[in-house]
Design a protein around this motif. Structure first.
Motif, PDB file in Angstrom:
ATOM      1  N   ALA A   1       0.871  -1.412  -0.128  1.00  0.00           N
ATOM      2  CA  ALA A   1       0.049  -0.023   0.154  1.00  0.00           C
ATOM      3  C   ALA A   1       0.781   1.263  -0.028  1.00  0.00           C
ATOM      4  N   PRO A   2       0.573   2.393  -1.031  1.00  0.00           N
ATOM      5  CA  PRO A   2       1.263   3.628  -0.875  1.00  0.00           C
ATOM      6  C   PRO A   2       1.194   4.146   0.540  1.00  0.00           C
ATOM      7  N   ARG A   3       2.344   4.848   1.029  1.00  0.00           N
ATOM      8  CA  ARG A   3       2.320   5.418   2.225  1.00  0.00           C
ATOM      9  C   ARG A   3       0.987   6.578   2.372  1.00  0.00           C
ATOM     10  N   GLU A   4       1.073   7.264   1.325  1.00  0.00           N
ATOM     11  CA  GLU A   4      -0.024   8.557   1.442  1.00  0.00           C
ATOM     12  C   GLU A   4      -1.514   7.876   1.449  1.00  0.00           C
ATOM     13  N   ARG A   5      -1.810   6.713   1.024  1.00  0.00           N
ATOM     14  CA  ARG A   5      -3.026   6.083   0.936  1.00  0.00           C
ATOM     15  C   ARG A   5      -2.872   4.705   1.725  1.00  0.00           C
ATOM     16  N   ARG A   6      -2.180   4.497   2.602  1.00  0.00           N
ATOM     17  CA  ARG A   6      -2.025   3.048   3.439  1.00  0.00           C
ATOM     18  C   ARG A   6      -3.331   2.463   4.012  1.00  0.00           C
ATOM     19  N   ALA A   7      -3.890   3.265   4.855  1.00  0.00           N
ATOM     20  CA  ALA A   7      -5.266   2.928   5.490  1.00  0.00           C
ATOM     21  C   ALA A   7      -6.426   2.562   4.673  1.00  0.00           C
ATOM     22  N   LEU A   8      -6.462   3.569   3.669  1.00  0.00           N
ATOM     23  CA  LEU A   8      -7.524   3.189   2.828  1.00  0.00           C
ATOM     24  C   LEU A   8      -7.099   1.934   1.870  1.00  0.00           C
ATOM     25  N   VAL A   9      -6.090   1.655   1.542  1.00  0.00           N
ATOM     26  CA  VAL A   9      -5.785   0.295   0.796  1.00  0.00           C
ATOM     27  C   VAL A   9      -5.933  -0.809   1.512  1.00  0.00           C
ATOM     28  N   GLN A  10      -5.369  -0.774   2.767  1.00  0.00           N
ATOM     29  CA  GLN A  10      -5.416  -2.003   3.723  1.00  0.00           C
ATOM     30  C   GLN A  10      -6.734  -2.088   4.079  1.00  0.00           C
ATOM     31  N   TYR A  11      -7.548  -1.223   4.445  1.00  0.00           N
ATOM     32  CA  TYR A  11      -9.044  -1.616   4.899  1.00  0.00           C
ATOM     33  C   TYR A  11      -9.675  -1.954   3.538  1.00  0.00           C
ATOM     34  N   GLY A  12      -9.525  -1.425   2.425  1.00  0.00           N
ATOM     35  CA  GLY A  12     -10.164  -1.756   1.271  1.00  0.00           C
ATOM     36  C   GLY A  12     -10.066  -3.048   0.856  1.00  0.00           C
ATOM     37  N   THR A  13      -8.448  -3.593   0.975  1.00  0.00           N
ATOM     38  CA  THR A  13      -8.480  -4.811   0.660  1.00  0.00           C
ATOM     39  C   THR A  13      -8.939  -5.813   1.584  1.00  0.00           C
ATOM     40  N   CYS A  14      -9.037  -5.779   3.024  1.00  0.00           N
ATOM     41  CA  CYS A  14      -9.687  -6.544   3.778  1.00  0.00           C
ATOM     42  C   CYS A  14     -11.226  -6.418   3.546  1.00  0.00           C
ATOM     43  N   GLY A  15     -11.538  -5.547   3.282  1.00  0.00           N
ATOM     44  CA  GLY A  15     -13.131  -5.152   3.104  1.00  0.00           C
ATOM     45  C   GLY A  15     -13.430  -5.972   1.788  1.00  0.00           C
ATOM     46  N   LEU A  16     -12.596  -6.070   0.748  1.00  0.00           N
ATOM     47  CA  LEU A  16     -13.166  -6.648  -0.491  1.00  0.00           C
ATOM     48  C   LEU A  16     -13.122  -8.114  -0.241  1.00  0.00           C
ATOM     49  N   VAL A  17     -11.938  -8.573   0.514  1.00  0.00           N
ATOM     50  CA  VAL A  17     -11.837 -10.052   0.795  1.00  0.00           C
ATOM     51  C   VAL A  17     -13.307 -10.504   1.593  1.00  0.00           C
ATOM     52  N   LEU A  18     -13.385  -9.669   2.603  1.00  0.00           N
ATOM     53  CA  LEU A  18     -14.525  -9.962   3.253  1.00  0.00           C
ATOM     54  C   LEU A  18     -16.152 -10.043   2.411  1.00  0.00           C
ATOM     55  N   LEU A  19     -15.891  -9.182   1.516  1.00  0.00           N
ATOM     56  CA  LEU A  19     -17.190  -9.067   0.648  1.00  0.00           C
ATOM     57  C   LEU A  19     -17.418 -10.238  -0.189  1.00  0.00           C
ATOM     58  N   VAL A  20     -16.283 -10.542  -0.721  1.00  0.00           N
ATOM     59  CA  VAL A  20     -16.290 -11.759  -1.585  1.00  0.00           C
ATOM     60  C   VAL A  20     -16.488 -12.988  -0.763  1.00  0.00           C
ATOM     61  N   THR A  21     -16.192 -13.033   0.315  1.00  0.00           N
ATOM     62  CA  THR A  21     -16.338 -14.336   1.258  1.00  0.00           C
ATOM     63  C   THR A  21     -17.833 -14.380   1.628  1.00  0.00           C
ATOM     64  N   VAL A  22     -18.296 -13.244   2.084  1.00  0.00           N
ATOM     65  CA  VAL A  22     -19.908 -13.236   2.429  1.00  0.00           C
ATOM     66  C   VAL A  22     -20.776 -13.429   1.038  1.00  0.00           C
TER      67      VAL A  22
END
Length: 297
Positions: free
Chosen positions: A265-286
């Protein structure tokens, strides 16, 4: 001429990469942006530009701030904890405690294992995830019946989990573990026979294995050991009987995807990318769970 400890040009080891100035023999491709000494993942402290070593952070070297102004961060941006293996130890303890409880009461395993939809003749009732027992997708991740089963999984948790937790931080590591295990349960629920029970932490462990490969690639470490380990585990997955390969594959894919989002994740958007990736994996799982439930009901 010998070089003094802490010199910016530490002797190269292994495949030619320098070794960390605080951990001799540990290869790394990262250098402190202030003093240019090579530093490993355990020593990296996130700075406004690049990473700094603990000495430069402690001394406030060139930062214009007091030493306390910089908070040590892991490679993925997590806070460096006093015990970087706490979550690994807690997860290991939970697995062992549930194993002991399950050995003492077989009914506990039957009530918490992963099963899609089946008839329970003992209690004369329908059970399973499709019948509303969603918790089985999670509880099955902490169940084991055989000593060899929990033994192998807990060895994997300790060997892979400890360095990953140190590199990612507690919260990110816990998210990686739980989402990988949940994805493994979801794929098993989707593909396996509805009345076929499944249990074990293997999905989560395979997620850690995939994340380890991503982290080693990110740090320019030798990939051969982890690739050999991955190949052997996949070989056992598809050649041995009574193994839920769906959980292994689901956990591996999820863990790899989450790790990519966390460490790249790029430093300036680290939280957005990390949360987004986890959220996407959770969304696909659900989505997988909902699709299978709709097909069974």
């Amino acid at each position: 001429m010998d070089q003094p400890p802490g010199s910016p040009d530490q002797p190269a080891v292994g495949n030619g990469l320098p070794s960390c100035y605080r951990h001799p023999g540990r290869e790394t491709g990262i250098r402190c942006t202030r003093c240019e000494r090579p530093i490993c993942t355990d020593c990296m402290v996130s700075a406004s530009v690049g990473f700094q070593c603990p000495d430069c952070v402690r001394n406030g070297s060139g930062t214009g701030h007091a030493p306390a102004a910089s908070r040590p961060r892991t490679l993925a941006g997590g806070t460096i904890a006093a015990d970087p293996r706490l979550i690994t130890k807690v997860l290991l303890a939970i697995n062992v405690a549930v194993f002991i409880a399950g050995r003492a009461a077989d009914q506990l395993v039957r009530d918490l294992d992963l099963i899609g939809l089946a008839y329970n003749p003992v209690d004369n009732e329908i059970v399973g995830v499709a019948d509303g027992q969603w918790y089985r997708l999670v509880t099955a991740m902490f169940l084991h019946q055989e000593v060899w089963h929990i033994g192998f999984n807990m060895l994997g948790l300790w060997w892979l989990g400890a360095p990953l937790e140190a590199a990612l931080g507690r919260a990110r590591f816990l998210a990686l573990y739980l989402l990988s295990g949940l994805a493994g349960s979801a794929l098993t629920y989707l593909i396996a026979d509805a009345n076929e029970p499944s249990l074990g932490a293997s999905g989560a462990i395979f997620g850690l294995l995939g994340a380890t490969a991503v982290l080693m690639r990110r740090m320019n470490y030798d990939m051969k050991p982890v690739l050999v380990l991955l190949a052997l585990n996949l070989l056992f997955t598809f050649t041995m009987s009574n193994i839920a390969w769906e959980a292994h594959v689901g956990g591996l894919v999820a863990g790899t995807a989450i790790a990519v989002g966390m460490v790249h994740a790029p430093r300036e958007r680290r939280a957005l990318v990390q949360y987004g990736t986890c959220g996407l994996v959770l969304l696909v799982t659900v989505g997988l769970v909902l699709a299978r439930t709709a097909a069974l009901t």
